[in-house]
Design an enzyme around this catalytic site. Sequence first.
Site, PDB file in Angstrom:
ATOM      1  N   LEU A  24       8.341   9.764  13.406  1.00 13.37           N
ATOM      2  CA  LEU A  24       8.502   8.912  14.592  1.00 13.37           C
ATOM      3  C   LEU A  24       9.971   8.551  14.802  1.00 13.37           C
ATOM      4  CD1 LEU A  24       6.895   7.335  16.811  1.00 13.37           C
ATOM      5  CD2 LEU A  24       7.069   5.357  15.316  1.00 13.37           C
ATOM      6  N   ASP A  94      12.712   2.648  -2.439  1.00 10.72           N
ATOM      7  CA  ASP A  94      11.257   2.762  -2.475  1.00 10.72           C
ATOM      8  C   ASP A  94      10.734   1.351  -2.201  1.00 10.72           C
ATOM      9  OD1 ASP A  94       8.584   2.815  -3.156  1.00 10.72           O
ATOM     10  OD2 ASP A  94       8.891   4.295  -4.741  1.00 10.72           O
ATOM     11  N   LYS A 158       1.491   1.103  15.974  1.00  9.63           N
ATOM     12  CA  LYS A 158       0.050   1.279  16.028  1.00  9.63           C
ATOM     13  C   LYS A 158      -0.348   2.234  14.893  1.00  9.63           C
ATOM     14  CE  LYS A 158      -2.514   4.319  18.810  1.00  9.63           C
ATOM     15  NZ  LYS A 158      -2.484   5.632  19.022  1.00  9.63           N
ATOM     16  N   ASP A 187       2.249  -0.704  21.695  1.00  8.99           N
ATOM     17  CA  ASP A 187       1.353   0.285  22.286  1.00  8.99           C
ATOM     18  C   ASP A 187       2.277   1.057  23.210  1.00  8.99           C
ATOM     19  OD1 ASP A 187      -0.259   1.745  23.985  1.00  8.99           O
ATOM     20  OD2 ASP A 187      -1.916   0.348  23.768  1.00  8.99           O
ATOM     21  N   HIS A 188       2.739   2.219  22.740  1.00 18.18           N
ATOM     22  CA  HIS A 188       3.870   2.827  23.463  1.00 18.18           C
ATOM     23  C   HIS A 188       3.506   3.258  24.883  1.00 18.18           C
ATOM     24  CE1 HIS A 188       2.139   6.540  21.710  1.00 18.18           C
ATOM     25  NE2 HIS A 188       2.599   7.086  22.809  1.00 18.18           N
ATOM     26  N   HIS A 250      -4.513   2.461  24.129  1.00 15.15           N
ATOM     27  CA  HIS A 250      -3.917   2.925  25.393  1.00 15.15           C
ATOM     28  C   HIS A 250      -4.847   2.779  26.606  1.00 15.15           C
ATOM     29  CE1 HIS A 250      -1.127   4.369  22.547  1.00 15.15           C
ATOM     30  NE2 HIS A 250      -1.676   5.527  22.304  1.00 15.15           N
ATOM     31  N   LYS A 340      -8.773  15.549  22.759  1.00 17.94           N
ATOM     32  CA  LYS A 340      -7.804  16.532  22.266  1.00 17.94           C
ATOM     33  C   LYS A 340      -8.323  17.925  22.550  1.00 17.94           C
ATOM     34  CE  LYS A 340      -5.559  13.999  18.527  1.00 17.94           C
ATOM     35  NZ  LYS A 340      -4.224  14.064  19.134  1.00 17.94           N
TER      36      LYS A 340
END
Length: 487
Positions: A24, A94, A158, A187-188, A250, A340
């Site tokens: 990301l 870490d 998310k 929530d992009h 979404h 999908k």
Amino acid sequence: MVNISRELQPEPCILVIFGGTGDLARRKLFPALFNLYLEKQLPEQFAVVGIGRRLKDRGEYLESIVASIREFSRKTDPGHCADFLSHVHFFQMDITATESWDRLQEYLLDLDSKYHTQGNQLYYLSVAPQQFIPIVDQLKAHGMNRAAGSWRRLIIEKPFGKDLTSARQLNRKITGAFSESDIFRIDHYLGKGMLQNILVIRFANSVFEDVWNYKYIDHVQIRASEMVGVEDRGAYYDQTGALRDMVQSHLLQSLTLIAMEPPVNLSAEAIRDEKVKVIRSLAPLTPELVRKQVVRGQYAGYRQEKDVNPNSKTETFVAMKLYINNFRWAGVPFYLKTGKKLAERSMEVVVQFKKPPGVHYFGPETQLDPNLLVIKVQPEEGVFFRFNLKNLDSPEQIQPVEMDFCHNCGGKTSPEAYERLLHDAISGDSTLFTRWDEVEYSWRFVDTIAEAWQNSGEEPVIYPAGSWGPAEASELIKRDGRKWVRL
Ligand SMILES: NC(=O)c1ccc[n+]([C@@H]2O[C@H](COP(=O)([O-])OP(=O)(O)OC[C@H]3O[C@@H](n4cnc5c(N)ncnc54)[C@H](OP(=O)(O)O)[C@@H]3O)[C@@H](O)[C@H]2O)c1
């Protein structure tokens, strides 16, 4: 042109990205930061620290950032890249090793004095969900969650939980460390320009808002289709599925923007107050209604994907009909669809109006097409409107004609969702982030569907990869005398 006033400005800060070496960060966060930098949307006193284990030093990290900007940024301006990189740092650690948190604290203190960031820190949790709580615990244990005279904010990727119980547990943890106004739940999709445009289309055009109710609207469709399968995220996806991955976040968020009442003003709280009312008003789905109104599909070949259980019942497709129990939307069905490995990649909101009452003027056989408003979110960004006109070449006929506005056709690029979201979080504007009560009510709604599926023991219906989804999804809407609109 009228400006939408936004009072909040980006403030000096250090952005700390946990998961700074991950997918990301590479594909979205750094390209977005670079574009914000080019557009002078970042504060001058600003530093970014990427955190991860796999790289060893800053030099190696900056090389990887340059590569990600080259590959994924909508603008590449080599002249400014070095300037931008002078703000970027890498801290190898870490997160499970307690001693490294003391080092991190010192490191951030040094950067703060070098970049004059006034003690402000924004922590971005771009890591696997099971690491959210351990990181928040460490931030709290080291007193990094609060600082007198400065702000400390948290951006949380998310998924926010995998059901109501786990979401509540996560929320208890993070609200025990940060106040709600400092928590930015991503929530992009809300960062997508055309979803934000829904409020402008509605409230800046009386031609739409005045008919935006059960009297004039026949139904609404909200659809998000992907052509890709699970790719290399099989392990995550198989535990999640389309209902939790897409509908809970979404699609329900898009629904709230379409269905909400006008807020008292455009502040984050006023908008979110109205959005949450929509989710609270969703007509509950009993197991019987789930069976009738919700289609659960899985693409052929899904069970052979890497890291997917060969007997998996996880859905890769959902279509559903739901109602909003309030005055404005009484009796208006909302059809949601997502999946999908479908025939196209698109996200659209279709508002279909009722047929005009005076159809008999034009003869008993006349079939007038209903007016359609389509908000195109991606890949095209624009608005399509269909209405009826007399055909000037053949005056006996009425024909549907179209107005089609496309913002990004012809090579123009719009800011990526993450540009807007990062900018807003740095500015402290939470309008485009989900408030806890929105998340909570969404999970309540979605959990009833997940439970009904689990208790029924039924398998998802299999649909061919590259198709429009299961035939049952077409049946769902056809039974009501309607169809999925295809432009
Ligand atoms: N990728 C997307 O397009 C996308 C879209 C929407 C939401 N998300 C969400 O965003 C989050 C991140 O996704 P991602 O795809 O970027 O995951 P990813 O590629 O697997 O990256 C995970 C990151 O976590 C770091 N990490 C893991 N264990 C660590 C540890 N013990 N100490 C320090 N760092 C550690 C990894 O760093 P090292 O390997 O260097 O240690 C890496 O930077 C997830 O919650 C995901 O659901 C991702």
